[in-house]
Design an enzyme around this catalytic site. Structure first.
Site, mmCIF file in Angstrom:
data_model
loop_
_atom_site.group_PDB
_atom_site.id
_atom_site.type_symbol
_atom_site.label_atom_id
_atom_site.label_comp_id
_atom_site.label_asym_id
_atom_site.label_seq_id
_atom_site.Cartn_x
_atom_site.Cartn_y
_atom_site.Cartn_z
ATOM 1 N N GLY A 94 -0.044 -1.225 -0.032
ATOM 2 C CA GLY A 94 -0.128 0.126 0.403
ATOM 3 C C GLY A 94 0.998 1.611 0.105
ATOM 4 O O GLY A 94 2.491 0.865 0.731
ATOM 5 N N CYS A 110 5.515 -5.860 2.172
ATOM 6 C CA CYS A 110 6.177 -5.103 1.765
ATOM 7 C C CYS A 110 4.633 -3.692 3.139
ATOM 8 O O CYS A 110 5.158 -4.370 3.901
ATOM 9 C CB CYS A 110 5.198 -3.998 0.701
ATOM 10 S SG CYS A 110 6.780 -2.354 -0.014
ATOM 11 N N TYR A 111 3.898 -2.809 2.328
ATOM 12 C CA TYR A 111 3.109 -2.043 3.733
ATOM 13 C C TYR A 111 2.892 -3.832 3.975
ATOM 14 O O TYR A 111 2.501 -3.139 5.141
ATOM 15 C CB TYR A 111 1.383 -1.672 2.942
ATOM 16 C CG TYR A 111 1.422 -0.741 3.494
ATOM 17 C CD1 TYR A 111 1.423 0.996 4.242
ATOM 18 C CD2 TYR A 111 0.071 -1.641 4.809
ATOM 19 C CE1 TYR A 111 0.968 1.271 5.837
ATOM 20 C CE2 TYR A 111 -0.354 -0.329 5.634
ATOM 21 C CZ TYR A 111 -0.136 0.651 6.200
ATOM 22 O OH TYR A 111 -1.396 1.838 7.192
ATOM 23 N N HIS A 133 7.746 -7.230 -3.091
ATOM 24 C CA HIS A 133 6.249 -8.355 -4.170
ATOM 25 C C HIS A 133 6.946 -9.541 -4.772
ATOM 26 O O HIS A 133 7.589 -9.367 -6.079
ATOM 27 C CB HIS A 133 6.013 -7.177 -5.113
ATOM 28 C CG HIS A 133 5.639 -6.276 -4.147
ATOM 29 N ND1 HIS A 133 4.431 -5.747 -3.725
ATOM 30 C CD2 HIS A 133 6.439 -4.641 -3.964
ATOM 31 C CE1 HIS A 133 4.245 -4.209 -3.114
ATOM 32 N NE2 HIS A 133 4.997 -4.054 -2.723
ATOM 33 N N GLU A 175 4.417 -10.782 -5.730
ATOM 34 C CA GLU A 175 3.263 -11.344 -7.026
ATOM 35 C C GLU A 175 3.176 -11.084 -8.687
ATOM 36 O O GLU A 175 2.769 -11.142 -9.067
ATOM 37 C CB GLU A 175 2.213 -10.990 -6.388
ATOM 38 C CG GLU A 175 2.023 -9.421 -6.373
ATOM 39 C CD GLU A 175 3.033 -8.492 -5.033
ATOM 40 O OE1 GLU A 175 2.352 -7.538 -4.710
ATOM 41 O OE2 GLU A 175 3.849 -9.375 -4.773
ATOM 42 N N SER A 195 -23.256 -10.416 -25.971
ATOM 43 C CA SER A 195 -22.577 -9.965 -26.928
ATOM 44 C C SER A 195 -22.238 -10.513 -28.022
ATOM 45 O O SER A 195 -21.190 -9.998 -28.925
ATOM 46 C CB SER A 195 -21.845 -8.820 -26.476
ATOM 47 O OG SER A 195 -20.783 -9.393 -25.818
ATOM 48 N N GLY A 225 -19.141 -11.815 -26.815
ATOM 49 C CA GLY A 225 -18.112 -12.310 -25.915
ATOM 50 C C GLY A 225 -17.954 -13.033 -25.133
ATOM 51 O O GLY A 225 -18.861 -13.979 -24.681
ATOM 52 N N ASP A 283 -17.533 -13.730 -22.142
ATOM 53 C CA ASP A 283 -17.703 -13.802 -20.623
ATOM 54 C C ASP A 283 -19.523 -13.616 -20.718
ATOM 55 O O ASP A 283 -19.882 -14.244 -20.026
ATOM 56 C CB ASP A 283 -17.996 -12.312 -20.321
ATOM 57 C CG ASP A 283 -16.464 -11.810 -19.521
ATOM 58 O OD1 ASP A 283 -15.487 -12.524 -20.111
ATOM 59 O OD2 ASP A 283 -16.051 -10.326 -19.552
ATOM 60 N N ARG A 336 -20.950 6.777 -27.283
ATOM 61 C CA ARG A 336 -20.808 5.962 -26.832
ATOM 62 C C ARG A 336 -22.288 6.144 -25.819
ATOM 63 O O ARG A 336 -23.076 5.382 -25.683
ATOM 64 C CB ARG A 336 -19.799 6.150 -25.758
ATOM 65 C CG ARG A 336 -18.543 5.425 -26.278
ATOM 66 C CD ARG A 336 -17.490 5.821 -24.599
ATOM 67 N NE ARG A 336 -15.888 5.522 -25.401
ATOM 68 C CZ ARG A 336 -15.683 4.212 -25.629
ATOM 69 N NH1 ARG A 336 -15.980 2.956 -24.894
ATOM 70 N NH2 ARG A 336 -14.437 3.865 -25.817
ATOM 71 N N LYS A 387 -10.635 -13.314 -15.974
ATOM 72 C CA LYS A 387 -11.006 -13.835 -17.177
ATOM 73 C C LYS A 387 -10.652 -15.342 -17.875
ATOM 74 O O LYS A 387 -11.260 -15.984 -18.156
ATOM 75 C CB LYS A 387 -10.524 -12.225 -18.108
ATOM 76 C CG LYS A 387 -10.322 -13.719 -19.825
ATOM 77 C CD LYS A 387 -11.825 -12.758 -20.247
ATOM 78 C CE LYS A 387 -12.115 -11.501 -20.475
ATOM 79 N NZ LYS A 387 -13.353 -11.424 -20.809
ATOM 80 N N ASP A 417 -2.661 3.465 -62.450
ATOM 81 C CA ASP A 417 -2.534 4.748 -63.333
ATOM 82 C C ASP A 417 -3.495 5.599 -62.554
ATOM 83 O O ASP A 417 -2.706 6.299 -63.618
ATOM 84 C CB ASP A 417 -2.521 4.835 -64.898
ATOM 85 C CG ASP A 417 -1.348 3.637 -65.449
ATOM 86 O OD1 ASP A 417 -0.382 4.136 -65.124
ATOM 87 O OD2 ASP A 417 -2.055 2.885 -66.402
ATOM 88 N N LYS A 442 -0.141 1.220 -23.280
ATOM 89 C CA LYS A 442 -0.494 1.355 -22.502
ATOM 90 C C LYS A 442 -0.349 1.249 -20.888
ATOM 91 O O LYS A 442 -0.055 0.099 -20.506
ATOM 92 C CB LYS A 442 -2.219 0.721 -22.180
ATOM 93 C CG LYS A 442 -2.986 1.799 -21.255
ATOM 94 C CD LYS A 442 -4.506 0.663 -20.989
ATOM 95 C CE LYS A 442 -5.749 0.922 -19.823
ATOM 96 N NZ LYS A 442 -6.823 -0.147 -20.174
#
Length: 528
Positions: A61, A92-93, A184, A186, A239, A241, A243, A312, A384, A465, A520
């Site tokens: 934390g 850690c914390y 850590h 993990e 959908s 997908g 899930d 959206r 997932k 052309d 990202k």
């Protein structure tokens, strides 16, 4: 009713102190086939007492344990630990919180330790250290991220690991089965981190390693039947997908035709997606699925709209209208199926998680209050990849199980600028070519998400052309495990050249392709 299908089995309780890595702890424990749940660090002892907690992990934390407003474990939790002799590991914390609670001195270190570090067994306690470090070399790499450090040991604890900057990098109270790690385990940067977690969770705690989708699919089905009852009806959006498909198969196996699946074709789906979903779910698997053709309704409302947030909202609000109408057509239903996954739950219950997030996971983006439906969230406990494993165990085909994520607004946010039928057709053709080549070269499953973007930019080209003035197509391929972060996929240039050549030659309206090589953060996966 909270919508959750409660899992009544021994669990590791992870107390979250607001670390960015807390979800990874849960993820790693699940990889060991051990069931775990994430709780706020402020959870009351009475909550844990209601569950079969066999071990506790305290997360990292951002706070300092000695600061006035820092979070601390509830005293009754420590009482519960003492009564039941529950093993505890602090990370850690979490190490500092445990040490502070038992009288040690935690204070700022001489310097902040962030990044890779080497840890070795503490001299004189090599054998004791093996309780956590068995299977690791004498010295191993870990990931540190702390400014404070432990300056003295709590009473009864010993050192079992040291690093150049942390003389108490790992500590243990062997009798109480309490352990602390300043690093850590993990994160993937900690080489052997999963081994350390296994040594604690399986070795020390003795947690059962029976969290396997193939074995517990029937448990989920029985839980759905118990929740819905002998006459209850469930309505849910599908959908195509992974899930929603897995949730639909689960509901179908549990209650059959009393589950009413609704798929809405907004006109922004990929090529033949509605028909393919009907073929997979309705024709092959017998799910009670109705496809609503609402393309004109959505596209008329989107006409001339360029702002991505406006697109959206239009699509979201129109979907609600159509879904509400379909619910009335079906007749009275008791439950609403929602595809909440465990990462959504983690965001909600995190120590730092905003209360507004909790609400957003419980009203499907604003379905009308008048619908008065009770939620049912059969995938709420799962990550997932566990959803995919459950799908395979339920008999869903690999194409459905491994399908890349597709945004709710669909191709509307993969078209920069206004959305037209012409642009949608162009983008669909490019998308088909991209996915076809990824499958042909056997790399589709190496990639977390792949798609084309039709930019609002046109450029001059030459074909034969003649001069062309057509759209620039962006190609986006990313690698990711949790979609919270992502990196651009290092595709073989020959494959990329093949994709680009086919799109330019076969799709009228595109004369140039560009490959998106941003990660990202700072970029997002989708362009809009």
């Amino acid at each position: 009713m909270d919508g959750q299908l409660h899992v009544d089995r021994p669990q590791i309780a992870i107390l979250d102190f607001g670390s960015q890595y807390s979800h990874l702890i849960a993820r790693r424990v699940r990889e060991l086939h051990v069931f775990c749940e994430l709780y706020s660090c402020l959870v009351k002892g009475e909550v844990l007492r209601k569950n079969q907690v066999v071990g506790i992990i305290l997360s990292g934390g951002p706070n300092s344990v000695y600061a006035k407003d820092s979070p601390h474990v509830d005293k009754d939790v420590w009482q519960y630990v003492a009564e039941k002799q529950i093993p505890v590991m602090g990370i850690c914390y979490g190490l500092q919180e445990m040490s502070h609670t038992f009288g040690a001195n935690v204070a700022p270190g001489d310097k902040r330790e962030f990044g890779k570090a080497m840890v070795r067994r503490a001299p004189g306690h090599e054998e004791d250290a093996d309780i956590l470090f068995k299977g690791l070399p004498a010295e191993f790499q870990v990931w540190m991220s702390h400014g404070d450090k432990l300056h003295t040991l709590p009473e009864g604890f010993i050192n079992i690991g040291v690093s150049p900057n942390s003389e108490h990098a790992a500590i243990a109270h062997l009798e109480k089965k309490m352990f602390g790690l300043q690093f850590h385990p993990e994160v993937t940067h900690s080489v052997g981190g999963l081994t350390i977690l296994r040594n604690f969770v399986v070795g020390v705690v003795g947690a059962p390693t029976d969290w396997d989708m193939a074995d517990i699919a029937q448990e989920f089905i029985e839980a759905v039947r118990e929740k819905v009852g002998p006459t209850g009806k469930v309505v849910g959006a599908v959908s195509g997908g992974v899930d929603s498909s897995v949730a639909a198969v689960l509901l179908n196996k549990a209650i059959g035709s009393r589950f009413h699946a609704v798929m809405v074709d907004s006109g922004c789906l990929r090529q033949d997606e509605g028909a393919q979903c009907v073929e997979r779910l309705k024709n092959r698997l017998g799910i009670n699925l109705h496809l609503v053709q609402a393309q004109d309704r959505f596209l008329d409302k989107l006409a001339g709209v360029s702002d991505p947030e406006a697109k959206r909202k239009i699509i979201g609000n129109t979907f609600i209208e159509v879904f509400d109408e379909e619910s009335h057509r079906i007749g009275e239903c008791d439950f609403l199926l929602q595809g909440t996954l465990y990462p959504d739950v983690i965001e909600s219950i995190s120590y730092k998680g905003p209360s507004a997030t909790i609400k957003s996971h419980h009203n499907v983006g604003g379905l009308p209050e008048r619908m008065k439906l009770q939620l049912i969230e059969p995938l709420r406990e799962l990550f997932k990849d566990e959803v995919r494993a459950l799908g395979m165990a339920l008999g869903l085909d690999e194409e459905s199980v491994w399908r890349h994520p597709f945004p709710g607004p669909g191709l509307a946010i993969r078209i920069i600028g206004d959305v037209t039928r012409e642009k949608l057709d162009i983008l669909r053709q490019a998308d088909v070519i991209l996915l076809d080549e990824l499958h042909k070269h056997g790399i589709y499953r190496e990639i977390a998400q792949a798609f084309c973007v039709l930019t609002n930019c046109k450029s001059v080209g030459v074909m034969g052309d003649g001069r062309t003035y057509e759209f620039l197509c962006g190609i986006r391929l990313v690698s990711s495990t949790d979609y919270m972060t992502a990196d651009w996929y290092r595709i073989d240039w020959e494959i990329l050249a093949r994709i680009s050549t086919r799109i330019i030659n076969e799709v009228q309206g595109i004369n140039r392709c560009a490959y998106d090589c941003s990660s990202k953060p700072p970029a997002t996966i989708e362009w809009e």
